[in-house]
Design a protein around this motif. Structure first.
Motif, PDB file in Angstrom:
ATOM      1  N   ARG A 189      -4.382  -4.488 -27.820  1.00  0.00           N
ATOM      2  CA  ARG A 189      -3.307  -4.768 -26.872  1.00  0.00           C
ATOM      3  C   ARG A 189      -3.574  -3.974 -25.600  1.00  0.00           C
ATOM      4  O   ARG A 189      -4.297  -2.971 -25.622  1.00  0.00           O
ATOM      5  CB  ARG A 189      -1.937  -4.420 -27.448  1.00  0.00           C
ATOM      6  N   SER A 190      -3.002  -4.427 -24.503  1.00  0.00           N
ATOM      7  CA  SER A 190      -3.266  -3.809 -23.206  1.00  0.00           C
ATOM      8  C   SER A 190      -2.217  -2.770 -22.866  1.00  0.00           C
ATOM      9  O   SER A 190      -1.069  -2.846 -23.292  1.00  0.00           O
ATOM     10  CB  SER A 190      -3.294  -4.871 -22.106  1.00  0.00           C
ATOM     11  N   GLU A 191      -2.632  -1.790 -22.089  1.00  0.00           N
ATOM     12  CA  GLU A 191      -1.758  -0.759 -21.538  1.00  0.00           C
ATOM     13  C   GLU A 191      -1.888  -0.834 -20.025  1.00  0.00           C
ATOM     14  O   GLU A 191      -2.829  -1.429 -19.501  1.00  0.00           O
ATOM     15  CB  GLU A 191      -2.215   0.617 -22.055  1.00  0.00           C
ATOM     16  N   ALA A 192      -0.932  -0.243 -19.288  1.00  0.00           N
ATOM     17  CA  ALA A 192      -1.047  -0.206 -17.823  1.00  0.00           C
ATOM     18  C   ALA A 192      -2.391   0.410 -17.432  1.00  0.00           C
ATOM     19  O   ALA A 192      -2.780   1.455 -17.953  1.00  0.00           O
ATOM     20  CB  ALA A 192       0.098   0.620 -17.235  1.00  0.00           C
ATOM     21  N   SER A 193      -3.114  -0.249 -16.545  1.00  0.00           N
ATOM     22  CA  SER A 193      -4.488   0.135 -16.218  1.00  0.00           C
ATOM     23  C   SER A 193      -4.578   1.457 -15.464  1.00  0.00           C
ATOM     24  O   SER A 193      -3.625   1.902 -14.828  1.00  0.00           O
ATOM     25  CB  SER A 193      -5.137  -0.961 -15.375  1.00  0.00           C
ATOM     26  N   TYR A 194      -5.763   2.084 -15.544  1.00  0.00           N
ATOM     27  CA  TYR A 194      -6.071   3.212 -14.664  1.00  0.00           C
ATOM     28  C   TYR A 194      -6.204   2.650 -13.251  1.00  0.00           C
ATOM     29  O   TYR A 194      -6.814   1.592 -13.050  1.00  0.00           O
ATOM     30  CB  TYR A 194      -7.401   3.870 -15.057  1.00  0.00           C
ATOM     31  N   LYS A 195      -5.663   3.350 -12.274  1.00  0.00           N
ATOM     32  CA  LYS A 195      -5.707   2.884 -10.888  1.00  0.00           C
ATOM     33  C   LYS A 195      -6.050   4.052  -9.969  1.00  0.00           C
ATOM     34  O   LYS A 195      -5.633   5.185 -10.213  1.00  0.00           O
ATOM     35  CB  LYS A 195      -4.355   2.289 -10.461  1.00  0.00           C
ATOM     36  N   TRP A 196      -6.778   3.753  -8.889  1.00  0.00           N
ATOM     37  CA  TRP A 196      -7.127   4.759  -7.889  1.00  0.00           C
ATOM     38  C   TRP A 196      -6.972   4.199  -6.473  1.00  0.00           C
ATOM     39  O   TRP A 196      -7.123   2.995  -6.264  1.00  0.00           O
ATOM     40  CB  TRP A 196      -8.589   5.185  -8.002  1.00  0.00           C
ATOM     41  N   LEU A 250       0.823  -1.202   0.000  1.00  0.00           N
ATOM     42  CA  LEU A 250       0.000   0.000   0.000  1.00  0.00           C
ATOM     43  C   LEU A 250       0.862   1.259   0.000  1.00  0.00           C
ATOM     44  O   LEU A 250       0.520   2.271  -0.623  1.00  0.00           O
ATOM     45  CB  LEU A 250      -0.928  -0.018   1.218  1.00  0.00           C
ATOM     46  N   LEU A 251       2.000   1.197   0.669  1.00  0.00           N
ATOM     47  CA  LEU A 251       2.908   2.337   0.712  1.00  0.00           C
ATOM     48  C   LEU A 251       3.443   2.671  -0.683  1.00  0.00           C
ATOM     49  O   LEU A 251       3.576   3.846  -1.045  1.00  0.00           O
ATOM     50  CB  LEU A 251       4.066   2.055   1.668  1.00  0.00           C
ATOM     51  N   VAL A 252       3.718   1.653  -1.477  1.00  0.00           N
ATOM     52  CA  VAL A 252       4.174   1.896  -2.850  1.00  0.00           C
ATOM     53  C   VAL A 252       3.076   2.598  -3.653  1.00  0.00           C
ATOM     54  O   VAL A 252       3.339   3.550  -4.393  1.00  0.00           O
ATOM     55  CB  VAL A 252       4.583   0.572  -3.533  1.00  0.00           C
ATOM     56  N   LEU A 253       1.837   2.158  -3.497  1.00  0.00           N
ATOM     57  CA  LEU A 253       0.722   2.819  -4.174  1.00  0.00           C
ATOM     58  C   LEU A 253       0.581   4.259  -3.693  1.00  0.00           C
ATOM     59  O   LEU A 253       0.361   5.184  -4.487  1.00  0.00           O
ATOM     60  CB  LEU A 253      -0.584   2.058  -3.912  1.00  0.00           C
ATOM     61  N   LEU A 254       0.722   4.450  -2.392  1.00  0.00           N
ATOM     62  CA  LEU A 254       0.540   5.770  -1.787  1.00  0.00           C
ATOM     63  C   LEU A 254       1.557   6.773  -2.330  1.00  0.00           C
ATOM     64  O   LEU A 254       1.223   7.933  -2.585  1.00  0.00           O
ATOM     65  CB  LEU A 254       0.683   5.657  -0.264  1.00  0.00           C
ATOM     66  N   THR A 255       2.795   6.330  -2.523  1.00  0.00           N
ATOM     67  CA  THR A 255       3.835   7.232  -3.001  1.00  0.00           C
ATOM     68  C   THR A 255       3.743   7.488  -4.501  1.00  0.00           C
ATOM     69  O   THR A 255       4.539   8.253  -5.057  1.00  0.00           O
ATOM     70  CB  THR A 255       5.244   6.682  -2.658  1.00  0.00           C
ATOM     71  N   ASN A 256       2.765   6.874  -5.162  1.00  0.00           N
ATOM     72  CA  ASN A 256       2.504   7.139  -6.583  1.00  0.00           C
ATOM     73  C   ASN A 256       1.144   7.800  -6.793  1.00  0.00           C
ATOM     74  O   ASN A 256       0.656   7.873  -7.913  1.00  0.00           O
ATOM     75  CB  ASN A 256       2.544   5.829  -7.386  1.00  0.00           C
ATOM     76  N   CYS A 257       0.545   8.281  -5.706  1.00  0.00           N
ATOM     77  CA  CYS A 257      -0.838   8.771  -5.754  1.00  0.00           C
ATOM     78  C   CYS A 257      -0.922  10.290  -5.855  1.00  0.00           C
ATOM     79  O   CYS A 257      -0.191  11.011  -5.176  1.00  0.00           O
ATOM     80  CB  CYS A 257      -1.576   8.292  -4.506  1.00  0.00           C
ATOM     81  N   ASP A 258      -1.827  10.765  -6.709  1.00  0.00           N
ATOM     82  CA  ASP A 258      -2.224  12.175  -6.717  1.00  0.00           C
ATOM     83  C   ASP A 258      -3.399  12.299  -5.754  1.00  0.00           C
ATOM     84  O   ASP A 258      -4.493  11.823  -6.036  1.00  0.00           O
ATOM     85  CB  ASP A 258      -2.643  12.605  -8.127  1.00  0.00           C
ATOM     86  N   PHE A 259      -3.184  12.926  -4.614  1.00  0.00           N
ATOM     87  CA  PHE A 259      -4.187  12.925  -3.549  1.00  0.00           C
ATOM     88  C   PHE A 259      -5.405  13.796  -3.855  1.00  0.00           C
ATOM     89  O   PHE A 259      -6.422  13.688  -3.181  1.00  0.00           O
ATOM     90  CB  PHE A 259      -3.539  13.361  -2.235  1.00  0.00           C
ATOM     91  N   LEU A 260      -5.323  14.652  -4.857  1.00  0.00           N
ATOM     92  CA  LEU A 260      -6.487  15.460  -5.218  1.00  0.00           C
ATOM     93  C   LEU A 260      -7.490  14.672  -6.044  1.00  0.00           C
ATOM     94  O   LEU A 260      -8.657  15.036  -6.126  1.00  0.00           O
ATOM     95  CB  LEU A 260      -6.050  16.713  -5.986  1.00  0.00           C
ATOM     96  N   SER A 261      -7.055  13.600  -6.660  1.00  0.00           N
ATOM     97  CA  SER A 261      -7.961  12.796  -7.488  1.00  0.00           C
ATOM     98  C   SER A 261      -7.996  11.330  -7.078  1.00  0.00           C
ATOM     99  O   SER A 261      -8.893  10.600  -7.482  1.00  0.00           O
ATOM    100  CB  SER A 261      -7.538  12.883  -8.959  1.00  0.00           C
ATOM    101  N   GLN A 296      -5.849   9.278  -8.167  1.00  0.00           N
ATOM    102  CA  GLN A 296      -5.235   8.554  -9.277  1.00  0.00           C
ATOM    103  C   GLN A 296      -3.810   8.116  -8.929  1.00  0.00           C
ATOM    104  O   GLN A 296      -3.043   8.860  -8.322  1.00  0.00           O
ATOM    105  CB  GLN A 296      -5.201   9.439 -10.524  1.00  0.00           C
ATOM    106  N   VAL A 297      -3.491   6.898  -9.344  1.00  0.00           N
ATOM    107  CA  VAL A 297      -2.142   6.361  -9.142  1.00  0.00           C
ATOM    108  C   VAL A 297      -1.425   6.400 -10.482  1.00  0.00           C
ATOM    109  O   VAL A 297      -1.852   5.759 -11.443  1.00  0.00           O
ATOM    110  CB  VAL A 297      -2.199   4.914  -8.604  1.00  0.00           C
TER     111      VAL A 297
END
Length: 254
Positions: free
Chosen positions: A184-191, A108-119, A121-122
């Protein structure tokens, strides 16, 4: 039993080639994670749960994360370690061991450090758009942060747990070729969910002031927090930001 190329059709050969390419890529990614984990561990550059960017440089001043991260990381740790159980997607009650909570917090910490907290979005803000960040890239960050080459099966198990706990959401991206058929797939949208971010204090006055200051500094550098739109089939509509009613592709709230 088929033993030579002549016994396979062109379509079968193409599938075999794609599978071999995928296996090679997975092998290379595993090796990259192992090398990164070994390097930071041996050279004492693993920043662990400290408020620094995960890198080969360790605790250098320019890699210090903005002030709000220290509070959010501490609150995130308390949040995770208070969770002794959860209900999975099949409705089954699952206990979480102390070791499991440590791993869950680290992911979760890895996700948190890639997060835009206003939206929520990761991803990574860039000039012109915000890039989605792949799971492979985040597993590499995990290796550099903790000196531990997490396996993809372990990573996805904990991502699934966060999904079941309504902390993490994702939406796949499919890129369509000019023929309208090739995909083909791209890295998914994540929140990360609003309720989770609220629970760790992201919307308190002091923390939000730091978040907005950091956001504005990035915007002043020309970086964008709006996800890039990908080509898609007729009538497809990507999932909008989970927090606010503004439309996909518009500027996030100030």
């Amino acid at each position: 039993m088929k033993s030579s190329k002549d016994q396979y059709s062109p379509a079968e050969l193409a599938i075999k080639a794609l599978r071999e390419k995928a296996r090679t890529k997975r092998r290379e990614l595993r090796e990259k994670r192992r090398n990164a984990a070994y390097f930071v561990k041996v050279n004492k550059k693993a920043v662990g749960t400290a408020d620094y960017i995960a890198s080969d440089k360790g605790f250098i001043k320019k890699n210090r994360l903005p002030p709000h991260f220290k509070s959010l990381i501490n609150n995130c740790k308390r949040f995770v370690f208070s969770k002794r159980c959860h209900t999975d997607k099949q409705g089954k009650y699952r206990s979480i061991s102390l070791r499991g909570r440590r791993r869950l917090f680290n992911v979760l910490l890895v996700l948190l450090t890639n997060c835009d907290f206003l939206s929520g979005q990761v991803g990574k803000p860039k000039i012109g758009h915000m890039d989605t960040t792949s799971h492979d890239a985040m597993m590499l960050q995990y290796a550099r942060r903790f000196g531990d080459a997490i396996s993809s099966s372990t990573w996805y198990r904990y991502i699934g747990m966060l999904d079941a706990m309504d902390i993490y959401f994702s939406k796949e991206i499919k890129l369509y070729g000019e023929d309208g058929v090739t995909v083909r797939s791209e890295a998914s949208y994540k929140w990360l969910s609003k309720s989770f971010l609220q629970g760790i204090g992201a919307f308190t006055d002091e923390v939000m002031a730091s978040i907005k200051a950091s956001y504005q500094k990035a915007v002043n550098k020309g970086l964008s927090f709006v996800w890039r739109e990908h080509n898609s089939p007729v009538n497809y509509r990507p999932t909008p930001d989970l927090f606010t009613p503004y439309s996909y592709g518009s500027a996030p709230p100030q």
